[in-house]
Design a protein around this motif. Structure first.
Motif, short mmCIF file in Angstrom:
data_model
loop_
_atom_site.label_atom_id
_atom_site.label_comp_id
_atom_site.label_asym_id
_atom_site.label_seq_id
_atom_site.Cartn_x
_atom_site.Cartn_y
_atom_site.Cartn_z
N SER A 53 0.84 -1.20 0.00
CA SER A 53 0.00 0.00 0.00
C SER A 53 0.88 1.25 0.00
N ASP A 56 3.25 1.62 2.82
CA ASP A 56 4.53 0.91 2.78
C ASP A 56 5.58 1.75 2.04
N THR A 78 3.72 -6.72 2.35
CA THR A 78 3.21 -7.51 3.48
C THR A 78 2.82 -8.88 2.95
N ASN A 80 1.75 -11.61 4.98
CA ASN A 80 0.66 -12.26 5.71
C ASN A 80 -0.63 -11.47 5.47
N VAL A 81 -1.27 -11.75 4.35
CA VAL A 81 -2.43 -10.95 3.93
C VAL A 81 -3.72 -11.54 4.50
N PHE A 82 -4.51 -10.69 5.13
CA PHE A 82 -5.82 -11.11 5.61
C PHE A 82 -6.83 -10.96 4.47
N PHE A 102 -5.60 -1.81 8.71
CA PHE A 102 -5.39 -1.69 7.27
C PHE A 102 -6.70 -1.35 6.59
N ARG A 103 -6.60 -0.88 5.36
CA ARG A 103 -7.78 -0.32 4.68
C ARG A 103 -8.17 -1.08 3.42
N HIS A 104 -7.51 -2.21 3.19
CA HIS A 104 -7.80 -3.00 1.98
C HIS A 104 -7.89 -4.47 2.36
P1 AMP Z 1 -3.46 0.22 4.22
O1 AMP Z 1 -4.10 0.82 5.43
O2 AMP Z 1 -4.34 -0.75 3.51
O3 AMP Z 1 -2.84 1.26 3.32
O4 AMP Z 1 -2.25 -0.71 4.74
C1 AMP Z 1 -1.54 -0.48 5.93
C2 AMP Z 1 -0.52 -1.62 6.11
O5 AMP Z 1 -1.21 -2.88 6.18
C3 AMP Z 1 0.50 -1.78 4.98
O6 AMP Z 1 1.70 -2.25 5.53
C4 AMP Z 1 -0.11 -2.86 4.09
O7 AMP Z 1 0.88 -3.60 3.37
C5 AMP Z 1 -0.82 -3.72 5.09
N1 AMP Z 1 -2.06 -4.31 4.57
C6 AMP Z 1 -2.99 -3.74 3.78
N2 AMP Z 1 -4.01 -4.55 3.54
C7 AMP Z 1 -3.74 -5.71 4.22
C8 AMP Z 1 -4.41 -6.97 4.38
N3 AMP Z 1 -5.61 -7.22 3.82
N4 AMP Z 1 -3.79 -7.92 5.14
C9 AMP Z 1 -2.60 -7.68 5.73
N5 AMP Z 1 -1.93 -6.53 5.62
C10 AMP Z 1 -2.48 -5.55 4.88
#
Ligand code: AMP
Length: 144
Positions: A53, A56, A78, A80-82, A102-104
């Motif tokens: 994102s 990062d 990242t 370990n993606v949820f 996180f927002r995605h």
């Molecule tokens: P974001 O808020 O989505 O911009 O992401 C904030 C952090 O969480 C960044 O380090 C992303 O790589 C990580 N991230 C975003 N989406 C996910 C997800 N679904 N699972 C795990 N990590 C995530």
């Protein structure tokens, strides 16, 4: 409201992915051109290897400066993606995003990604639903 309804309301348009060998500069370009906040990292567009994102990229820029733009996505993403299921509720997804910061979140059918939803998509869908409920209640009270 379920995740699958949010996907429907978003309409068609596949998930934007990048290859693990792309650079952070490549991703910054994609995020800017497509006006999005994150990309899923995938070899084939369906299996999720990671997520990267804008946060990062900003973190690496802050730590190491613009030299990081030549780094490979694979080294920064990242891993370990949820994910969530199309049958999960919007409220559960919002809770997960809030708790894990996180927002995605990719929507998965088994090992295959079928969509990506952002916190903005979930909030917009919930607001539309609340408006419908409000209109229905107003109608009942006012006798429309
Ligand atoms: P974001 O808020 O989505 O911009 O992401 C904030 C952090 O969480 C960044 O380090 C992303 O790589 C990580 N991230 C975003 N989406 C996910 C997800 N679904 N699972 C795990 N990590 C995530």
């Amino acid at each position: 409201m379920l995740v699958k309804q949010i996907i429907q309301s978003k309409g068609k348009g596949g998930v934007i992915t990048v290859q693990p060998g792309a650079t952070l500069a490549d991703v910054a370009r994609v995020l800017s051109e497509k006006r999005i906040g994150a990309v899923v990292v995938s070899d084939d567009g369906r299996r999720v290897a990671g997520i990267l994102s804008e946060r990062d990229i900003v973190r690496e820029l802050g730590r190491r400066g613009e030299i990081c733009l030549q780094d490979k996505v694979d080294d920064v993403m990242t891993r370990n993606v949820f994910g969530c299921s199309p049958d999960d509720s919007a409220d559960l997804v919002l809770q997960t995003m809030t708790a894990k910061r996180f927002r995605h979140i990719p929507v998965m059918e088994g090992e295959q990604m079928i969509a990506l939803i952002s916190i903005g998509d979930v909030v917009a869908a919930r607001l539309a639903e609340l408006q419908l409920e409000k209109d229905a209640l107003t109608g009942m009270i006012m006798g429309y």
